[in-house]
Scaffold this active site. Structure first.
Site, PDB file in Angstrom:
ATOM      1  N   GLY A 106      51.066  -7.759 -57.520  1.00 29.94           N
ATOM      2  CA  GLY A 106      50.892  -7.273 -58.848  1.00 29.94           C
ATOM      3  C   GLY A 106      51.410  -6.045 -59.010  1.00 29.94           C
ATOM      4  N   CYS A 107      51.529  -5.159 -60.343  1.00 30.52           N
ATOM      5  CA  CYS A 107      51.974  -3.889 -60.569  1.00 30.52           C
ATOM      6  C   CYS A 107      51.116  -2.864 -59.852  1.00 30.52           C
ATOM      7  CB  CYS A 107      52.445  -3.732 -61.919  1.00 30.52           C
ATOM      8  SG  CYS A 107      50.922  -3.940 -62.979  1.00 30.52           S
ATOM      9  N   TYR A 108      49.961  -2.787 -59.971  1.00 25.69           N
ATOM     10  CA  TYR A 108      49.225  -1.751 -59.358  1.00 25.69           C
ATOM     11  C   TYR A 108      49.042  -1.824 -58.085  1.00 25.69           C
ATOM     12  CZ  TYR A 108      47.051   0.029 -63.868  1.00 25.69           C
ATOM     13  OH  TYR A 108      46.827   0.457 -65.283  1.00 25.69           O
ATOM     14  N   SER A 119      51.979  -0.341 -56.183  1.00 28.57           N
ATOM     15  CA  SER A 119      51.814   1.015 -56.074  1.00 28.57           C
ATOM     16  C   SER A 119      51.084   1.659 -55.030  1.00 28.57           C
ATOM     17  CB  SER A 119      51.786   1.686 -57.578  1.00 28.57           C
ATOM     18  OG  SER A 119      50.134   1.455 -57.921  1.00 28.57           O
ATOM     19  N   GLU A 125      56.490   3.785 -60.020  1.00 27.76           N
ATOM     20  CA  GLU A 125      57.266   2.455 -60.020  1.00 27.76           C
ATOM     21  C   GLU A 125      57.407   2.066 -61.298  1.00 27.76           C
ATOM     22  OE1 GLU A 125      55.089  -0.145 -57.561  1.00 27.76           O
ATOM     23  OE2 GLU A 125      54.092  -0.968 -59.564  1.00 27.76           O
TER      24      GLU A 125
END
Length: 356
Positions: free
Chosen positions: A167-169, A172, A328
């Site tokens: 996932g995106c979070y 990061s 990101e």
């Protein structure tokens, strides 16, 4: 032959045929953009229930002159049509719970799958139910799926049939923290994270809270104290530390279209110097093209539209706390770009293909 190096030269006999299931969302559209330019991938199938029967270039004008890709027609996501298109790989850019309905028959048909949803990121079906509020639709597949964060699981991704793109979070957060936990440099307790994401992270949907007038000139927290992404974040952090890791995570919706900025607070273990933190990150990512560890504080504008994740380190001597920062693009390294990075590994292409 196909090489597996991160930037090695490679001789390609023929293009690999791919299909995109769910090409109408933000991540799906970003995926279309990357794959339409990918020198070794041929998109042969794109699906959208809403736009079935319409040309890709007519629905998404940015692809109006993208050669044969723009002339493709959106189709219904019916299994017969997907299998009949001749694709070897499929990207599933679908909501959680729906992706598994396609992944299982595609895998049974001998296809390889890169899933952008959360359906196969967790190894424990009970944790999935705890965080997503429903029973996992295919618990038997969780042990087979590989968590798709290349910098952490490259070797397993290469031979995988099913990759669950991170996932995106989590991307990061995991990229700054995992090397430090593996090296035993930071305390596993007391880790706190604050992240801010662009509105596209919520997906393309009709929601009053996502209207321009609601988001513009506004910053708000949401999804706390138990955001769904916590499940995969803590799973991977615990694996890195060799013990259970529980963190505090507060995500925010920022008044921008794309990008994620994350700030992490953690305690150093006794006797660990701040220089050791930077050395560990430099060592972990010295050969990684898409992770840049630097002195400048990360800024979302410097990663927008790219597959890079920028990381920086600071130490608050007054409070005795380590501060890690990252930035990101949530639609690229946090979604479509990472999916293509995984695909490149699975197909044996140089990892950077189509992404630089």
């Amino acid at each position: 032959m196909r090489g597996r190096g991160r930037g090695d030269s490679v001789r390609i006999v023929s293009k690999v045929k791919v299909g995109i299931v769910g090409a109408n969302g933000y991540s799906g559209e970003e995926l279309c953009g990357i794959l339409s330019r990918h020198p070794y991938a041929e998109v042969v199938s794109v699906t959208s229930r809403q736009h079935a029967g319409k040309r890709v270039g007519a629905v998404l004008p940015r692809f109006a002159r993208a050669g044969t890709f723009g002339e493709l027609t959106f189709s219904e996501p019916a299994m017969e049509g997907l299998l009949g298109a001749g694709a070897e790989f499929f990207f599933l850019a679908l909501p959680h719970g729906l992706a598994s309905e396609f992944a299982l028959p595609l895998l049974a048909a001998g296809k390889r799958v890169v899933d952008l949803s959360a359906d196969f990121r967790l190894r424990d079906a009970d944790i999935f139910e705890e965080f997503y509020g429903e029973a996992h639709p295919a618990p038997e597949m969780l042990a087979e799926a590989v968590y798709g964060l290349p910098e952490l699981h490259r070797a397993r991704i290469c031979g995988a049939k099913l990759v669950a793109s991170a996932g995106c979070y989590p991307t990061s957060i995991l990229l700054p923290l995992v090397p430090l936990l593996r090296a035993g440099l930071i305390e596993v307790s007391g880790i706190a994270v604050s992240s801010a994401s662009g509105v596209s992270g919520a997906g393309r949907k009709a929601d009053v809270t996502l209207l321009y007038a609601e988001c513009n000139e506004s910053l708000r927290a949401y999804g706390l104290p138990k955001h769904r992404h916590l499940s995969e974040i803590e799973q991977e952090l615990s694996a890195a530390a060799g013990e259970r890791v529980v963190i505090t995570f507060v995500p925010h919706l920022a008044p921008m279209t794309r990008g994620i900025h994350t700030t992490i607070f953690a305690g150093l273990k006794d006797g660990v110097a701040i220089a050791a933190i930077r050395e560990a990150l430099d060592a972990a990512y010295a050969e990684e093209v898409f992770v840049r560890v630097g002195e400048a504080l990360p800024d979302t504008r410097h990663v927008a539209g790219t597959n890079f994740c920028d990381i920086a380190v600071r130490f608050d001597e007054r409070a005795g706390r380590l501060i890690l920062l990252s930035a990101e693009d949530n639609l690229v390294k946090g979604a479509a770009g990472q999916a293509v990075q995984n695909f490149n590994l699975m197909a044996g292409f140089p990892e950077t293909t189509g992404l630089l």
